[in-house]
Motif scaffolding. Structure first.
Motif, PDB file in Angstrom:
ATOM      1  N   SER A 145       0.622  -1.219  -0.026  1.00 15.58           N
ATOM      2  CA  SER A 145       0.014   0.108  -0.007  1.00 15.58           C
ATOM      3  C   SER A 145       0.701   1.199   0.130  1.00 15.58           C
ATOM      4  O   SER A 145       0.511   1.948  -0.707  1.00 15.58           O
ATOM      5  N   LEU A 146       2.102   1.409   0.587  1.00 12.99           N
ATOM      6  CA  LEU A 146       2.894   2.644   1.059  1.00 12.99           C
ATOM      7  C   LEU A 146       3.589   2.565  -0.581  1.00 12.99           C
ATOM      8  O   LEU A 146       3.695   3.683  -1.146  1.00 12.99           O
ATOM      9  N   LEU A 147       3.986   1.498  -1.211  1.00 12.91           N
ATOM     10  CA  LEU A 147       4.586   1.460  -2.433  1.00 12.91           C
ATOM     11  C   LEU A 147       3.654   2.035  -3.735  1.00 12.91           C
ATOM     12  O   LEU A 147       3.932   2.855  -4.427  1.00 12.91           O
ATOM     13  N   GLN A 148       2.397   1.408  -3.322  1.00 14.93           N
ATOM     14  CA  GLN A 148       1.240   2.042  -4.529  1.00 14.93           C
ATOM     15  C   GLN A 148       0.993   3.414  -4.219  1.00 14.93           C
ATOM     16  O   GLN A 148       0.700   4.340  -5.150  1.00 14.93           O
ATOM     17  N   LEU A 149       0.906   3.997  -2.948  1.00 17.07           N
ATOM     18  CA  LEU A 149       0.803   5.369  -2.555  1.00 17.07           C
ATOM     19  C   LEU A 149       1.885   6.389  -3.371  1.00 17.07           C
ATOM     20  O   LEU A 149       1.467   7.342  -3.900  1.00 17.07           O
ATOM     21  N   ALA A 150       3.104   5.845  -2.933  1.00 15.66           N
ATOM     22  CA  ALA A 150       4.130   6.540  -3.676  1.00 15.66           C
ATOM     23  C   ALA A 150       4.165   6.702  -5.062  1.00 15.66           C
ATOM     24  O   ALA A 150       4.210   7.643  -5.717  1.00 15.66           O
ATOM     25  N   LEU A 151       3.773   5.765  -5.733  1.00 10.83           N
ATOM     26  CA  LEU A 151       3.608   5.617  -7.252  1.00 10.83           C
ATOM     27  C   LEU A 151       2.558   6.420  -7.664  1.00 10.83           C
ATOM     28  O   LEU A 151       2.596   7.293  -8.641  1.00 10.83           O
ATOM     29  N   LEU A 152       1.434   6.297  -7.153  1.00  6.95           N
ATOM     30  CA  LEU A 152       0.055   7.203  -7.331  1.00  6.95           C
ATOM     31  C   LEU A 152       0.369   8.824  -7.371  1.00  6.95           C
ATOM     32  O   LEU A 152      -0.064   9.504  -8.195  1.00  6.95           O
ATOM     33  N   LEU A 153       0.858   8.926  -5.981  1.00  5.00           N
ATOM     34  CA  LEU A 153       1.354  10.329  -5.873  1.00  5.00           C
ATOM     35  C   LEU A 153       2.397  10.761  -6.716  1.00  5.00           C
ATOM     36  O   LEU A 153       2.217  12.201  -7.505  1.00  5.00           O
ATOM     37  N   GLY A 154       3.338  10.206  -7.111  1.00  2.66           N
ATOM     38  CA  GLY A 154       4.269  10.599  -7.778  1.00  2.66           C
ATOM     39  C   GLY A 154       3.674  10.661  -9.400  1.00  2.66           C
ATOM     40  O   GLY A 154       4.137  11.680 -10.190  1.00  2.66           O
ATOM     41  N   PHE A 155       3.076  10.023 -10.019  1.00  2.00           N
ATOM     42  CA  PHE A 155       2.230   9.739 -11.312  1.00  2.00           C
ATOM     43  C   PHE A 155       1.555  11.042 -11.291  1.00  2.00           C
ATOM     44  O   PHE A 155       1.541  11.709 -12.236  1.00  2.00           O
ATOM     45  N   ALA A 156       0.467  11.261 -10.076  1.00  2.00           N
ATOM     46  CA  ALA A 156      -0.091  12.653 -10.343  1.00  2.00           C
ATOM     47  C   ALA A 156       0.523  13.723 -10.457  1.00  2.00           C
ATOM     48  O   ALA A 156       0.397  14.717 -11.228  1.00  2.00           O
ATOM     49  N   VAL A 157       1.841  14.027  -9.686  1.00  2.00           N
ATOM     50  CA  VAL A 157       2.554  15.140  -9.818  1.00  2.00           C
ATOM     51  C   VAL A 157       3.182  15.197 -10.988  1.00  2.00           C
ATOM     52  O   VAL A 157       3.231  16.457 -11.615  1.00  2.00           O
ATOM     53  N   VAL A 158       3.943  14.189 -11.539  1.00  2.00           N
ATOM     54  CA  VAL A 158       4.815  14.420 -12.735  1.00  2.00           C
ATOM     55  C   VAL A 158       3.780  14.596 -13.919  1.00  2.00           C
ATOM     56  O   VAL A 158       4.304  15.248 -14.643  1.00  2.00           O
ATOM     57  N   VAL A 159       2.930  13.537 -13.992  1.00  2.00           N
ATOM     58  CA  VAL A 159       2.162  13.670 -15.383  1.00  2.00           C
ATOM     59  C   VAL A 159       1.077  14.545 -15.174  1.00  2.00           C
ATOM     60  O   VAL A 159       0.874  15.248 -16.341  1.00  2.00           O
TER      61      VAL A 159
END
Length: 294
Positions: A145-159
């Motif tokens: 869940s923590l890894l997924q959260l980091a990926l989701l937030l990173g995707f939202a910020v970058v893309v």
């Protein structure tokens, strides 16, 4: 599924710390921590699990962010300020959905398959404690869940150039909602695993429940758009409250006017998630067996 034949047959729980420790608390903890590593290895080796629980929220954010980008900003104040993109609007609901999928869907399907296919019966014949087994499951759920959260937030910020909260108070709010949510969803996943009668039916039983709750709980549709009777049904389940809590973290403060009652109502969020935590714990203790009931 996150635990496979290899993890059941090769796990150190089956022969080492638990036996030597006589079931002591340190031995149970060591066995549980060892199980986390095996659960994680098996998790990443299961493509369907990785896609439908780990990558699914990221994929949905990409679809919604692109599909509704032409609609412009939403939630603007009367003076035209304070609007956010559709990607930013959908982000908190998908954060909640990620926790829900990792805890409820993944564990319910995973444990039901292990039970039906006999791996839990074999594990139950060893000195391993059920506590060690569930430490492995809970640890795997937390880490993914923590890894997924980091990926989701990173995707939202970058893309999509989504702006994340900048106030420490917002992240403190996120921390307790996330912690309460992940424990609640983990226990409910364990409890729900008792429902499928076979490994083949596990996905067919769990997936419709998961999808329905996501659609009526404010993840994919604005909650206030639903008819009142459907809002009342959704309000009886924890995902609605988890999504509402995440909106209180990631959305501008003025958007709480769109919530039922016109406020985030974090006290009720905590109460409802706490109630479902207790429900999940009680049901898990009552229904869990190493073997499937006929």
């Amino acid at each position: 599924m996150s635990a496979t034949a290899a993890s059941a047959a090769a796990s150190p729980m089956a022969g080492t710390p638990a036996r030597g420790s006589g079931g002591s608390a340190p031995g149970i903890l060591r066995a549980g921590l060892s199980a986390i590593g095996f659960e994680l290895k098996a998790y990443v080796r299961s493509p369907d699990t990785v896609f439908f629980t780990f990558l699914f929220p990221v994929l949905m954010l990409g679809i919604f962010g692109v599909a509704f980008d032409s609609m412009g900003e939403v939630g603007a104040k009367p003076d035209g300020t304070g609007g956010i993109s559709m990607a930013a609007y959908y982000l908190p609901g998908l954060v909640a959905a990620g926790i829900f999928l990792s805890g409820v869907q993944n564990l319910a399907v995973d444990i039901a398959r292990e039970k039906s296919e006999g791996w839990l019966r074999r594990l139950g014949a060893t000195p391993v404690s059920p506590v060690s087994y569930f430490i492995g499951k809970a640890g795997m759920t937390l880490i993914t869940s923590l890894l997924q959260l980091a990926l989701l937030l990173g995707f939202a910020v970058v893309v999509f150039q989504v702006s994340l909260p900048s106030e420490p108070a917002q992240w403190a709010r996120f921390a307790w909602i996330f912690a309460l949510g992940i424990v609640t969803m983990t226990l409910l996943g364990i409890a729900l695993s008792a429902l499928p009668r076979s490994s083949r039916s596990a996905t067919a039983v769990v997936l419709p429940i998961v999808l329905l709750l996501q659609f009526i709980s404010g993840v994919y549709l604005q909650f206030s758009m639903l008819p009142e009777w459907l809002q009342n049904i959704a309000s009886a389940f924890p995902l609605k409250w988890l999504a509402q809590g995440m909106r209180a973290v990631f959305l501008p403060e003025h958007l709480q006017a769109a919530e039922a009652g016109g406020e985030w109502n974090l006290g009720l969020v905590a109460i409802m998630l706490g109630v479902w935590l207790v429900v999940g714990l009680v049901l898990s203790l009552i229904t869990f067996r190493w073997t499937r009931r006929s």
